[in-house]
Design a protein around this motif. Sequence first.
Motif, PDB file in Angstrom:
ATOM      1  N   VAL A  37       0.858  -1.187   0.000  1.00  0.00           N
ATOM      2  CA  VAL A  37       0.000   0.000   0.000  1.00  0.00           C
ATOM      3  C   VAL A  37       0.891   1.232   0.000  1.00  0.00           C
ATOM      4  N   LEU A  38       0.358   2.325  -0.482  1.00  0.00           N
ATOM      5  CA  LEU A  38       1.109   3.568  -0.618  1.00  0.00           C
ATOM      6  C   LEU A  38       0.511   4.647   0.268  1.00  0.00           C
ATOM      7  N   GLN A  39       1.390   5.472   0.803  1.00  0.00           N
ATOM      8  CA  GLN A  39       0.992   6.588   1.656  1.00  0.00           C
ATOM      9  C   GLN A  39       1.659   7.863   1.150  1.00  0.00           C
ATOM     10  N   ARG A  40       1.174   8.989   1.619  1.00  0.00           N
ATOM     11  CA  ARG A  40       1.755  10.284   1.302  1.00  0.00           C
ATOM     12  C   ARG A  40       3.256  10.265   1.587  1.00  0.00           C
ATOM     13  N   GLU A  41       4.019  10.878   0.701  1.00  0.00           N
ATOM     14  CA  GLU A  41       5.476  11.027   0.752  1.00  0.00           C
ATOM     15  C   GLU A  41       6.251   9.770   0.342  1.00  0.00           C
ATOM     16  N   ASP A  42       5.572   8.686  -0.040  1.00  0.00           N
ATOM     17  CA  ASP A  42       6.288   7.493  -0.494  1.00  0.00           C
ATOM     18  C   ASP A  42       7.030   7.778  -1.796  1.00  0.00           C
ATOM     19  N   MET A  43       8.224   7.180  -1.926  1.00  0.00           N
ATOM     20  CA  MET A  43       9.026   7.231  -3.153  1.00  0.00           C
ATOM     21  C   MET A  43       8.867   5.895  -3.865  1.00  0.00           C
ATOM     22  N   ILE A  44       8.504   5.918  -5.132  1.00  0.00           N
ATOM     23  CA  ILE A  44       8.344   4.710  -5.931  1.00  0.00           C
ATOM     24  C   ILE A  44       9.397   4.754  -7.031  1.00  0.00           C
ATOM     25  N   VAL A  45      10.186   3.668  -7.147  1.00  0.00           N
ATOM     26  CA  VAL A  45      11.291   3.614  -8.099  1.00  0.00           C
ATOM     27  C   VAL A  45      11.199   2.317  -8.895  1.00  0.00           C
ATOM     28  N   SER A  66      10.174   1.845 -17.073  1.00  0.00           N
ATOM     29  CA  SER A  66      11.522   1.506 -16.638  1.00  0.00           C
ATOM     30  C   SER A  66      12.323   2.746 -16.245  1.00  0.00           C
ATOM     31  N   ASP A  67      13.159   2.619 -15.223  1.00  0.00           N
ATOM     32  CA  ASP A  67      14.062   3.684 -14.776  1.00  0.00           C
ATOM     33  C   ASP A  67      13.320   4.971 -14.429  1.00  0.00           C
ATOM     34  N   SER A  68      12.244   4.840 -13.663  1.00  0.00           N
ATOM     35  CA  SER A  68      11.451   6.002 -13.265  1.00  0.00           C
ATOM     36  C   SER A  68      11.447   6.139 -11.744  1.00  0.00           C
ATOM     37  N   GLU A  69      11.212   7.378 -11.304  1.00  0.00           N
ATOM     38  CA  GLU A  69      11.134   7.652  -9.873  1.00  0.00           C
ATOM     39  C   GLU A  69      10.128   8.775  -9.648  1.00  0.00           C
ATOM     40  N   ILE A  70       9.177   8.521  -8.751  1.00  0.00           N
ATOM     41  CA  ILE A  70       8.199   9.541  -8.377  1.00  0.00           C
ATOM     42  C   ILE A  70       8.056   9.567  -6.860  1.00  0.00           C
ATOM     43  N   GLN A  71       7.487  10.667  -6.376  1.00  0.00           N
ATOM     44  CA  GLN A  71       7.129  10.762  -4.967  1.00  0.00           C
ATOM     45  C   GLN A  71       5.697  11.255  -4.873  1.00  0.00           C
ATOM     46  N   LEU A  72       4.899  10.594  -4.029  1.00  0.00           N
ATOM     47  CA  LEU A  72       3.552  11.074  -3.725  1.00  0.00           C
ATOM     48  C   LEU A  72       3.718  12.218  -2.729  1.00  0.00           C
ATOM     49  N   SER A  73       4.041  13.392  -3.219  1.00  0.00           N
ATOM     50  CA  SER A  73       4.422  14.523  -2.365  1.00  0.00           C
ATOM     51  C   SER A  73       3.334  14.904  -1.375  1.00  0.00           C
ATOM     52  N   ASP A  74       2.143  15.133  -1.866  1.00  0.00           N
ATOM     53  CA  ASP A  74       1.034  15.532  -1.006  1.00  0.00           C
ATOM     54  C   ASP A  74      -0.238  14.966  -1.610  1.00  0.00           C
ATOM     55  N   TYR A  75      -0.784  13.964  -0.981  1.00  0.00           N
ATOM     56  CA  TYR A  75      -1.972  13.317  -1.511  1.00  0.00           C
ATOM     57  C   TYR A  75      -2.972  13.106  -0.382  1.00  0.00           C
ATOM     58  N   ASN A  85      -9.369  17.714  -0.801  1.00  0.00           N
ATOM     59  CA  ASN A  85      -8.705  16.746  -1.683  1.00  0.00           C
ATOM     60  C   ASN A  85      -7.563  17.408  -2.437  1.00  0.00           C
ATOM     61  N   LYS A  86      -6.463  16.640  -2.585  1.00  0.00           N
ATOM     62  CA  LYS A  86      -5.282  17.170  -3.261  1.00  0.00           C
ATOM     63  C   LYS A  86      -4.433  16.008  -3.745  1.00  0.00           C
ATOM     64  N   SER A  87      -3.852  16.168  -4.923  1.00  0.00           N
ATOM     65  CA  SER A  87      -2.916  15.189  -5.445  1.00  0.00           C
ATOM     66  C   SER A  87      -1.737  15.929  -6.059  1.00  0.00           C
ATOM     67  N   GLU A  88      -0.594  15.873  -5.374  1.00  0.00           N
ATOM     68  CA  GLU A  88       0.633  16.480  -5.875  1.00  0.00           C
ATOM     69  C   GLU A  88       1.690  15.392  -5.955  1.00  0.00           C
ATOM     70  N   ILE A  89       2.211  15.192  -7.147  1.00  0.00           N
ATOM     71  CA  ILE A  89       3.179  14.128  -7.390  1.00  0.00           C
ATOM     72  C   ILE A  89       4.419  14.736  -8.017  1.00  0.00           C
ATOM     73  N   ASN A  90       5.578  14.381  -7.478  1.00  0.00           N
ATOM     74  CA  ASN A  90       6.852  14.847  -8.002  1.00  0.00           C
ATOM     75  C   ASN A  90       7.420  13.759  -8.914  1.00  0.00           C
ATOM     76  N   VAL A  91       7.591  14.089 -10.189  1.00  0.00           N
ATOM     77  CA  VAL A  91       8.200  13.166 -11.139  1.00  0.00           C
ATOM     78  C   VAL A  91       9.696  13.505 -11.166  1.00  0.00           C
ATOM     79  N   VAL A  92      10.498  12.665 -10.521  1.00  0.00           N
ATOM     80  CA  VAL A  92      11.921  12.923 -10.382  1.00  0.00           C
ATOM     81  C   VAL A  92      12.657  12.554 -11.662  1.00  0.00           C
ATOM     82  N   GLU A  93      12.308  11.402 -12.223  1.00  0.00           N
ATOM     83  CA  GLU A  93      12.997  10.895 -13.415  1.00  0.00           C
ATOM     84  C   GLU A  93      12.103   9.869 -14.089  1.00  0.00           C
TER      85      GLU A  93
END
Length: 171
Positions: A37-45, A66-75, A85-93
């Motif tokens: 399960v995923l929570q706010r601020e989790d990093m998925i790689v 492949s070769d991606s990284e995101i963070q559920l910054s504020d959800y 309600n809010k969904s902010e996602i940081n796409v790092v790579e």
Amino acid sequence: LILFSATATNAWSADGRILSFEGDVRVNGQPVTTSTVLQREDMIVTSTGASVRIVLSDNSVLDLDSDSEIQLSDYSYDPAEPENNKSEINVVEGSLRYVSGLIAKEDPSDIGFTAGDSTIGVRGSFTGIEVDGVIVNVEAMIGEATLQKEDDGGKKDTIIVPTGQTTLTDP
């Protein structure tokens, strides 16, 4: 029966979960399973050759290649309090495809992505974002997207990306 109820409540209280994955996918450095399960601020790689499909609690879907990284910054999603309600996602790579859910349906301005020094707004239901170092590519597949980039002087430029179009920021 009590144990089952507690488990079901816990699963629904998560911000998201893994629908499917292939290869080495990690959340906060730990390998995922189908019960992750995923929570706010989790990093998925995702590593080379890996991919993952995520569903968030508002039924929006994120596909990472492949070769991606995101963070559920504020959800946060609560159908009883849509004003919060809010969904902010940081796409790092890497590459992300987003299919909008209930938050975007109620108020598209509550959806946002960051990628480097760019902010991306989604005003449609299907958007692709690709980040390669400092280069950001946004594709509005269904609906519209906005790409806002701030220069060194603090000036913000906004580009509207209509359906079927792509824009690329390259410093």
